[in-house]
Design an enzyme around this catalytic site. Structure first.
Site, PDB file in Angstrom:
ATOM      1  N   LYS A 172       0.843  -1.197   0.000  1.00  0.00           N
ATOM      2  CA  LYS A 172       0.000   0.000   0.000  1.00  0.00           C
ATOM      3  C   LYS A 172       0.880   1.248   0.000  1.00  0.00           C
ATOM      4  CE  LYS A 172      -1.908   3.085   2.914  1.00  0.00           C
ATOM      5  NZ  LYS A 172      -2.045   4.142   1.964  1.00  0.00           N
ATOM      6  N   GLY A 203      -5.496   3.351  -1.226  1.00  0.00           N
ATOM      7  CA  GLY A 203      -6.527   3.879  -0.334  1.00  0.00           C
ATOM      8  C   GLY A 203      -5.912   4.529   0.883  1.00  0.00           C
ATOM      9  N   GLY A 205      -4.712   5.154   4.793  1.00  0.00           N
ATOM     10  CA  GLY A 205      -3.991   4.354   5.788  1.00  0.00           C
ATOM     11  C   GLY A 205      -4.894   3.655   6.794  1.00  0.00           C
ATOM     12  N   PRO A 206      -5.804   4.388   7.445  1.00  0.00           N
ATOM     13  CA  PRO A 206      -6.637   3.734   8.461  1.00  0.00           C
ATOM     14  C   PRO A 206      -7.541   2.643   7.878  1.00  0.00           C
ATOM     15  CG  PRO A 206      -6.618   6.103   8.786  1.00  0.00           C
ATOM     16  CD  PRO A 206      -5.935   5.847   7.476  1.00  0.00           C
ATOM     17  N   VAL A 208      -6.880   0.826   4.497  1.00  0.00           N
ATOM     18  CA  VAL A 208      -6.106  -0.216   3.816  1.00  0.00           C
ATOM     19  C   VAL A 208      -4.872  -0.635   4.631  1.00  0.00           C
ATOM     20  CG1 VAL A 208      -4.818  -0.772   1.722  1.00  0.00           C
ATOM     21  CG2 VAL A 208      -6.907   0.597   1.579  1.00  0.00           C
ATOM     22  N   GLY A 209      -4.106   0.365   5.100  1.00  0.00           N
ATOM     23  CA  GLY A 209      -2.897   0.053   5.884  1.00  0.00           C
ATOM     24  C   GLY A 209      -3.258  -0.765   7.114  1.00  0.00           C
ATOM     25  N   GLU A 247      10.407   1.857  10.116  1.00  0.00           N
ATOM     26  CA  GLU A 247      11.321   2.971   9.809  1.00  0.00           C
ATOM     27  C   GLU A 247      10.513   4.234  10.013  1.00  0.00           C
ATOM     28  OE1 GLU A 247      14.401   2.478   9.185  1.00  0.00           O
ATOM     29  OE2 GLU A 247      14.451   0.351   8.672  1.00  0.00           O
ATOM     30  N   CYS A 281      13.432  11.728   5.468  1.00  0.00           N
ATOM     31  CA  CYS A 281      13.524  11.404   6.893  1.00  0.00           C
ATOM     32  C   CYS A 281      14.935  11.634   7.420  1.00  0.00           C
ATOM     33  CB  CYS A 281      13.090   9.969   7.127  1.00  0.00           C
ATOM     34  SG  CYS A 281      13.955   8.810   6.055  1.00  0.00           S
ATOM     35  N   GLU A 385       9.354  16.714  14.999  1.00  0.00           N
ATOM     36  CA  GLU A 385       9.594  16.569  13.561  1.00  0.00           C
ATOM     37  C   GLU A 385       8.659  17.492  12.771  1.00  0.00           C
ATOM     38  OE1 GLU A 385       8.358  12.950  11.441  1.00  0.00           O
ATOM     39  OE2 GLU A 385      10.331  12.925  10.490  1.00  0.00           O
TER      40      GLU A 385
HETATM   41  P1  NDP Z   1       2.325   8.276   7.788  1.00  0.00           P
HETATM   42  O1  NDP Z   1       2.752   7.575   9.025  1.00  0.00           O
HETATM   43  O2  NDP Z   1       1.186   9.210   7.869  1.00  0.00           O
HETATM   44  O3  NDP Z   1       1.962   7.247   6.637  1.00  0.00           O
HETATM   45  C1  NDP Z   1       2.838   6.214   6.217  1.00  0.00           C
HETATM   46  C2  NDP Z   1       2.013   5.139   5.536  1.00  0.00           C
HETATM   47  O4  NDP Z   1       1.205   4.488   6.519  1.00  0.00           O
HETATM   48  C3  NDP Z   1       1.044   5.671   4.492  1.00  0.00           C
HETATM   49  O5  NDP Z   1       0.928   4.748   3.438  1.00  0.00           O
HETATM   50  C4  NDP Z   1      -0.223   5.783   5.300  1.00  0.00           C
HETATM   51  O6  NDP Z   1      -1.376   5.818   4.502  1.00  0.00           O
HETATM   52  C5  NDP Z   1      -0.153   4.521   6.127  1.00  0.00           C
HETATM   53  N1  NDP Z   1      -1.014   4.490   7.305  1.00  0.00           N
HETATM   54  C6  NDP Z   1      -1.671   5.502   7.920  1.00  0.00           C
HETATM   55  N2  NDP Z   1      -2.391   5.028   8.970  1.00  0.00           N
HETATM   56  C7  NDP Z   1      -2.165   3.703   9.033  1.00  0.00           C
HETATM   57  C8  NDP Z   1      -2.605   2.660   9.907  1.00  0.00           C
HETATM   58  N3  NDP Z   1      -3.431   2.887  10.932  1.00  0.00           N
HETATM   59  N4  NDP Z   1      -2.158   1.410   9.692  1.00  0.00           N
HETATM   60  C9  NDP Z   1      -1.300   1.155   8.683  1.00  0.00           C
HETATM   61  N5  NDP Z   1      -0.867   2.088   7.801  1.00  0.00           N
HETATM   62  C10 NDP Z   1      -1.287   3.359   7.982  1.00  0.00           C
HETATM   63  O7  NDP Z   1       3.628   9.011   7.225  1.00  0.00           O
HETATM   64  P2  NDP Z   1       3.707   9.993   6.006  1.00  0.00           P
HETATM   65  O8  NDP Z   1       3.189   9.331   4.770  1.00  0.00           O
HETATM   66  O9  NDP Z   1       3.161  11.303   6.441  1.00  0.00           O
HETATM   67  O10 NDP Z   1       5.290  10.097   5.810  1.00  0.00           O
HETATM   68  C11 NDP Z   1       6.092  10.968   6.524  1.00  0.00           C
HETATM   69  C12 NDP Z   1       6.728  10.270   7.702  1.00  0.00           C
HETATM   70  O11 NDP Z   1       7.505   9.174   7.247  1.00  0.00           O
HETATM   71  C13 NDP Z   1       7.696  11.168   8.439  1.00  0.00           C
HETATM   72  O12 NDP Z   1       7.507  11.012   9.820  1.00  0.00           O
HETATM   73  C14 NDP Z   1       9.050  10.637   8.045  1.00  0.00           C
HETATM   74  O13 NDP Z   1      10.053  10.892   8.978  1.00  0.00           O
HETATM   75  C15 NDP Z   1       8.770   9.182   7.893  1.00  0.00           C
HETATM   76  N6  NDP Z   1       9.767   8.551   7.062  1.00  0.00           N
HETATM   77  C16 NDP Z   1      10.667   7.711   7.642  1.00  0.00           C
HETATM   78  C17 NDP Z   1      11.664   7.138   6.882  1.00  0.00           C
HETATM   79  C18 NDP Z   1      12.646   6.191   7.493  1.00  0.00           C
HETATM   80  O14 NDP Z   1      13.296   5.480   6.736  1.00  0.00           O
HETATM   81  N7  NDP Z   1      12.777   6.114   8.799  1.00  0.00           N
HETATM   82  C19 NDP Z   1      11.812   7.429   5.459  1.00  0.00           C
HETATM   83  C20 NDP Z   1      10.785   8.303   4.942  1.00  0.00           C
HETATM   84  C21 NDP Z   1       9.811   8.842   5.735  1.00  0.00           C
HETATM   85  P3  NDP Z   1      -2.020   7.248   4.139  1.00  0.00           P
HETATM   86  O15 NDP Z   1      -0.967   8.005   3.400  1.00  0.00           O
HETATM   87  O16 NDP Z   1      -3.153   6.869   3.290  1.00  0.00           O
HETATM   88  O17 NDP Z   1      -2.390   7.878   5.426  1.00  0.00           O
END
Ligand code: NDP
Length: 482
Positions: A172, A203, A205-206, A208-209, A247, A281, A385
């Site tokens: 996803k 879709g 996150g809440p 599909v994820g 990560e 990140c 952050e």
């Molecule tokens: P999010 O945590 O909001 O989302 C990450 C992914 O998780 C998305 O696909 C999101 O879907 C999905 N998601 C949201 N809610 C859930 C859930 N309840 N269960 C499972 N999956 C879910 O992060 P962002 O997309 O905003 O990305 C930015 C963040 O990622 C920053 O904090 C950054 O530091 C971190 N990051 C870390 C890296 C590392 O290697 N440590 C590298 C790159 C980024 P949806 O988008 O639909 O909400």
């Protein structure tokens, strides 16, 4: 553009509900296309397909799977310009950056794991008259969840080792950036990867994820995203004893020691701060500078930051495009305002109202690179952050104080140290509580090395042998010798 569809069991299809959502170009505010707004039912279908495909894919030889990775790398390389264009359109990042980083690294991820796997030998240990054989089998169906900042870069970083080790996939991408994941699905379909081996469900996150993390047949979750989401993922997966790689976020320190050759390192520091509008990140968002060189540093740094070309991501010369969305812009701006309330002084940049970017769409999510000084190193602006083009500058009196400031955060993902003395930099790096420290460089990645954070920046490591270990069940077979 044609609507994006899910890819389940080798077929492109809408969400079972028929619901869609829109993906928007953040540089213009224009809708690019629609994306399935999937739900648990779609994840269940994808998981069933992945489960059915798992025995045959897992039974292939390592060499066959290596050849698949090479075929995928070749196909993505041949379409590198398309990948870069799609990524720039979906994220607002400059096309030059999308070519240099996103498109190139997506190819490199597949190529790297293919080459690396060929170099591995079967591990054995001999003792007490027996030979112990370290045996790797696939985990089964794995769930891959990725964020919006480096969409295909991070998805391919997981897909390559997952396929290599014989797993089948339910993936996803962020709903904000579905285009290159869709392009990968189309590429795999064109290459005739067996149906069910790679499944993609789009879709929120809440919906599909969460359904991926909850599904009992998905035995491992590799998640890259924010720390708050990571906590939900961990809490959901833990009672099922799934393998977990998280990560997460960071608040990385860039440490400039008193002997650093400022003119030589300035480009590196600007890159470390503002690449991808600070939405990497690994970007350094807190710059800690020895007090004896602080004023000189601040002047040189601000002038280098102001020389960045900010604007239309489609232009070759643009160095900084938009941020990911209007919502994210508002979040970053709220931190700029918080920084000022906390006593910060704006050295350059500001909100879109106080420091607008010229010549871009008024509907675009643009911000100027922003530098705040005079803040206490423990204030919210300097410890939470922001994940945008905002850095804070802080002076330290000595190395002890620099170490304490660098470690004064709940995060521990990455950092960098800049000095004329590499031995001094290496020693300092060992005192930083972070997963990765660069000395006199930044984002210099050898894909064999462990990647991941400490403290609230994550659990587990990916890269080279660590990825291969995560995406396999490692067991031991002890054979007593006659
Ligand atoms: P999010 O945590 O909001 O989302 C990450 C992914 O998780 C998305 O696909 C999101 O879907 C999905 N998601 C949201 N809610 C859930 C859930 N309840 N269960 C499972 N999956 C879910 O992060 P962002 O997309 O905003 O990305 C930015 C963040 O990622 C920053 O904090 C950054 O530091 C971190 N990051 C870390 C890296 C590392 O290697 N440590 C590298 C790159 C980024 P949806 O988008 O639909 O909400």
């Amino acid at each position: 553009m044609e609507p994006v569809l899910n890819y389940i069991n080798g077929t492109f299809q809408p969400a079972a509900s028929g619901h869609t959502l829109e993906t928007v170009n953040p540089a213009t505010g224009q809708v690019i296309t629609t994306v399935p707004r999937s739900a648990a039912r779609d994840v269940a279908d994808a998981t069933q397909a992945a489960k059915a495909a798992a025995p045959a894919w897992g039974a292939r030889t390592m060499e066959e799977r290596i050849e698949w990775l090479e075929r995928i790398a070749d196909a993505l390389e041949a379409e590198a310009e398309t990948v870069a264009q799609l990524e720039s359109l979906d994220t607002g990042k400059p096309i030059a950056l999308a070519r240099r980083v996103d498109a190139a690294r997506s190819v490199a991820n597949f190529r790297f794991f293919a080459t690396y796997a060929r170099e591995q030998t079967v591990q054995t240990f001999t003792a007490h008259g027996a030979i112990n054989h370290v045996h790797r089998s696939p985990v089964g169906v794995v769930g891959l969840i990725t964020p919006w900042n480096l969409p295909l870069y991070l998805l391919s970083w997981k897909v390559a080792p997952a396929l290599l080790m014989g797993n089948t996939i339910v993936a996803k991408p962020s709903e904000l950036t579905p285009l290159t994941a869709d392009f990968l699905a189309k590429t795999l379909d064109r290459l005739e990867l067996p149906p069910g081996v790679f499944n993609l469900v789009h879709g929120y996150g809440p919906d599909v994820g969460q359904a991926i993390v909850e599904h009992p047949d998905i035995r491992a979750i590799s998640f890259t995203g924010g720390t708050a989401t990571g906590k939900i993922v961990a809490a959901t997966a833990a009672p099922m004893f799934k393998k977990l790689s998280l990560e997460l976020g960071g608040k990385n320190a860039t440490v400039v020691l008193d002997d650093a050759p400022l003119d030589d390192i300035m480009d590196g520091l600007v890159r470390a701060s503002f690449t991808n509008s600070g939405q990497v990140c690994l970007c350094g968002s807190r710059i800690l500078v020895d007090a004896s060189i602080y004023e000189t540093f601040a002047t040189k740094f601000v002038s280098a930051v102001e020389a960045l070309t900010v604007g239309d991501p489609t232009l070759d010369e643009t160095q900084m495009g938009s941020v990911i969305s209007k919502d994210h812009q508002a979040k970053v701006e709220s931190y700029i305002r918080l920084g000022l309330e906390e006593g910060g002084v704006l050295l350059t940049g500001g909100t879109s109202e106080t420091a607008p970017v010229d010549g871009v769409s008024t509907e675009g999510a643009f911000l100027r690179p922003t530098v705040l000084a005079n803040l206490d190193a423990s204030c919210r602006t300097a410890t939470e952050e922001i994940f945008g083009p905002v850095v804070t500058l802080h002076a330290f009196a000595n190395e002890e104080e620099a170490v304490a400031m660098a470690n004064n955060t709940e995060y521990g993902l990455a950092g960098s140290v800049w000095t004329a003395d590499t031995a001094r930099g290496h020693a300092f790096a060992q005192r930083m509580e972070t997963g990765i420290v660069w000395v006199n460089t930044w984002l210099n990645r050898d894909l064999r090395t462990p990647f991941g954070g400490v403290k609230q920046s994550g659990v587990g490591r990916e890269g080279g042998a660590w990825s291969m270990g995560f995406f396999s069940e490692i067991t031991n077979i002890c054979v007593q010798q006659p």
